[in-house]
Enzyme design. Structure first.
Site, PDB file in Angstrom:
ATOM      1  N   TRP A 446       0.835  -1.204   0.000  1.00 31.15           N
ATOM      2  CA  TRP A 446       0.000   0.000   0.000  1.00 31.15           C
ATOM      3  C   TRP A 446       0.866   1.249   0.000  1.00 31.15           C
ATOM      4  CZ3 TRP A 446      -0.358   4.387   2.878  1.00 31.15           C
ATOM      5  CH2 TRP A 446      -1.484   5.195   2.661  1.00 31.15           C
ATOM      6  N   TYR A 450       1.299   4.017  -3.045  1.00 33.51           N
ATOM      7  CA  TYR A 450       0.909   5.404  -2.782  1.00 33.51           C
ATOM      8  C   TYR A 450       2.073   6.356  -3.080  1.00 33.51           C
ATOM      9  CZ  TYR A 450      -1.115   9.391  -0.270  1.00 33.51           C
ATOM     10  OH  TYR A 450      -1.609  10.627   0.075  1.00 33.51           O
ATOM     11  N   ASP A 466      -6.095  -0.781  -0.092  1.00 36.39           N
ATOM     12  CA  ASP A 466      -6.670   0.352   0.638  1.00 36.39           C
ATOM     13  C   ASP A 466      -8.148   0.095   0.957  1.00 36.39           C
ATOM     14  OD1 ASP A 466      -6.295   3.398   1.333  1.00 36.39           O
ATOM     15  OD2 ASP A 466      -8.202   3.242   0.271  1.00 36.39           O
TER      16      ASP A 466
END
Length: 505
Positions: A446, A450, A466
């Site tokens: 994650w 990002y 997410d």
């Protein structure tokens, strides 16, 4: 002096050019469609191609206010570099240097787009082509072939064109001394800078400066073009919720922040330009560094922060028919992926945001800045620089509301950046960057996606684990990570925009 004087003074050069067999390299552009777009002066095509006029030896943007030339006198180039390589010089009236960046995502040109970002940041100003190719996991010949296919010119020609157009913009839009303009644009000597300007425009840099409306005083102004539609209020709202106290200030009409690049320190403020499809950045220098002010780097970072080189029509074409994403895009025309001005700063912010609220992560980021960020005389909410990687690597982060695990991750991240083993420049593939980031303790898929999405501008990065994305995609019940990953395959190569649509609409 009027701009038309340049054409008269450069008459002999133009006549010489007209005797040359100027041809534009073959490209996938449809000439008739390009000509119709030029006749309409449609701003949505600005930066997507350039018009080369054989009777004048000039190349223009499709929105040039000059009279539309006859069809038989027009050819079309996929990039300004391709037009320059064919022997045409840029128009002093429509100023190709202020056009939005040429779309880098056409076809399978992901590698080319990464190379273009590195060139924009100066990778070929001092470095060698073989080093650039190695960073992308390619050979020199293969990289040249990809550039000729997707951009219409080789990497070195693109770099030379970027130096030239950056120099022209700085001459026209700033009051910087010309010696500083030369270095900021990437020229290794003042002589090469003067020769390049004279060759391209037929006049000396001082003549262009006298004819321009360059401002006086200590503020430098940069114009940053984009292709409409552009949801500036939407991107400001996203950045406002995550603004780091003391470093950034965001309101409904502007974005301001501090910066420290190459020893130069200051504040940049971004607002919509008074006219045209562009933002205007006003740079106030508080402390000069040992080298020329890195205007080019600041401009490249701002373009990435506001995702100004996105191609809205291509994104809409790819996603508008999707039953989940399409309706969201209609409600958020001009959606952009908010990027990052500084990759390390964004990575720290991403680690702080692991499994806590946006507000909570922002609060802790403010504490870190207050404790370890250098104070500057900015005022109006921008009063500190974000701490350097070296400062955070040796800082005592206890007592700031961080868990032991977060502290260990921040230390590992800061140490890797300080040591030079991790940076935030594109690699040969998204997968390679994800692997590089997840090798650090405490950074999972994650966080890596990002960071890749925002700090690197990777349009296909997608943090499928997410919870917010899984809820938005699942409706009544959240999808599993595997289910969302499978669903997202139909959104490639724009999964990052699909993620923003799910997060924000």
């Amino acid at each position: 002096m009027d701009m038309s004087d340049f054409g008269e003074r450069g008459g002999r050069r133009r006549s010489r050019l007209l005797r040359m067999n100027m041809t534009v390299p073959t490209s996938p552009l449809d000439p008739d469609a390009c000509y119709r777009a030029m006749q309409a002066k449609d701003a949505r095509f600005d930066g997507r191609f350039f018009v080369c006029v054989s009777t004048t030896g000039i190349y223009c943007r499709p929105v040039c206010p000059a009279r539309v030339p006859k069809r038989e006198n027009c050819s079309f180039a996929a990039s300004a570099a391709a037009a320059e390589a064919a022997g045409f010089r840029s128009c002093l009236r429509c100023r190709p240097e202020t056009a939005p960046g040429t779309p880098a995502w056409a076809g399978t040109a992901a590698t080319v787009s990464r190379a273009l970002r590195l060139i924009e940041e100066g990778a070929l100003d001092e470095g060698r082509l073989e080093d650039l190719a190695a960073r992308l996991g390619l050979g020199e010949r293969q990289l040249r072939r990809l550039f000729l296919a997707h951009v219409g010119a080789g990497p070195q020609a693109v770099a030379a064109n970027r130096r030239l157009l950056t120099a022209k913009q700085l001459i026209s839009d700033t009051a910087m001394p010309l010696s500083e303009v030369a270095h900021a644009a990437g020229y290794q000597s003042l002589r090469r800078f003067n020769d390049a300007i004279r060759t391209a425009y037929g006049v000396a840099p001082t003549d262009i400066r006298r004819a321009s409306d360059a401002q006086t005083g200590g503020t430098i102004r940069l114009r940053l073009g984009y292709r409409p539609p552009f949801d500036f209020p939407g991107i400001l709202a996203y950045l406002a919720a995550r603004a780091i106290p003391g470093v950034e200030r965001v309101d409904g009409k502007s974005y301001a922040r501090s910066f420290s690049i190459g020893g130069a320190k200051g504040i940049v403020n971004v607002t919509p330009a008074a006219s045209g499809q562009a933002l205007e950045a006003r740079i106030t220098v508080l402390e000069a560094g040992p080298r020329a002010l890195p205007i080019r780097a600041i401009g490249a970072r701002l373009r990435r922060l506001f995702d100004l080189d996105a191609e809205p029509s291509a994104i809409a074409t790819a996603l508008s028919r999707d039953p989940l994403i399409g309706p969201r895009l209609k409600r958020a025309a001009g959606l952009r992926v908010p990027g990052a001005f500084d990759g390390f700063e964004l990575a720290v912010r991403a680690v702080l945001g692991q499994q806590i609220s946006v507000k909570g992560a922002t609060t802790i980021a403010g504490r870190i800045v207050t404790a370890f960020g250098e104070k500057i005389s900015g005022g109006e909410g921008v009063e500190r620089l974000f701490p350097t990687a070296k400062a955070l690597a040796r800082a005592d982060l206890s007592g700031l509301g961080l868990t032991g695990g977060r502290i260990a991750t921040l230390k590992a991240l800061s140490g890797a950046v300080a040591a030079g083993t991790l940076d935030f420049t594109p690699r040969e593939s998204l997968e390679a960057k994800i692997a590089e980031l997840t090798a650090l303790p405490g950074i999972g898929a994650w966080t890596a996606h990002y960071i890749s999405l925002r700090a690197l501008g990777e349009p296909d990065a997608f943090p499928a684990s997410d919870l917010g994305l899984r809820k938005a995609a699942g409706g009544c019940a959240p999808l599993s990570t595997a289910e969302l990953e499978t669903m997202s395959q139909g959104w490639r190569p724009w999964r990052g925009y699909a993620a923003l649509a799910l997060w924000t609409t």
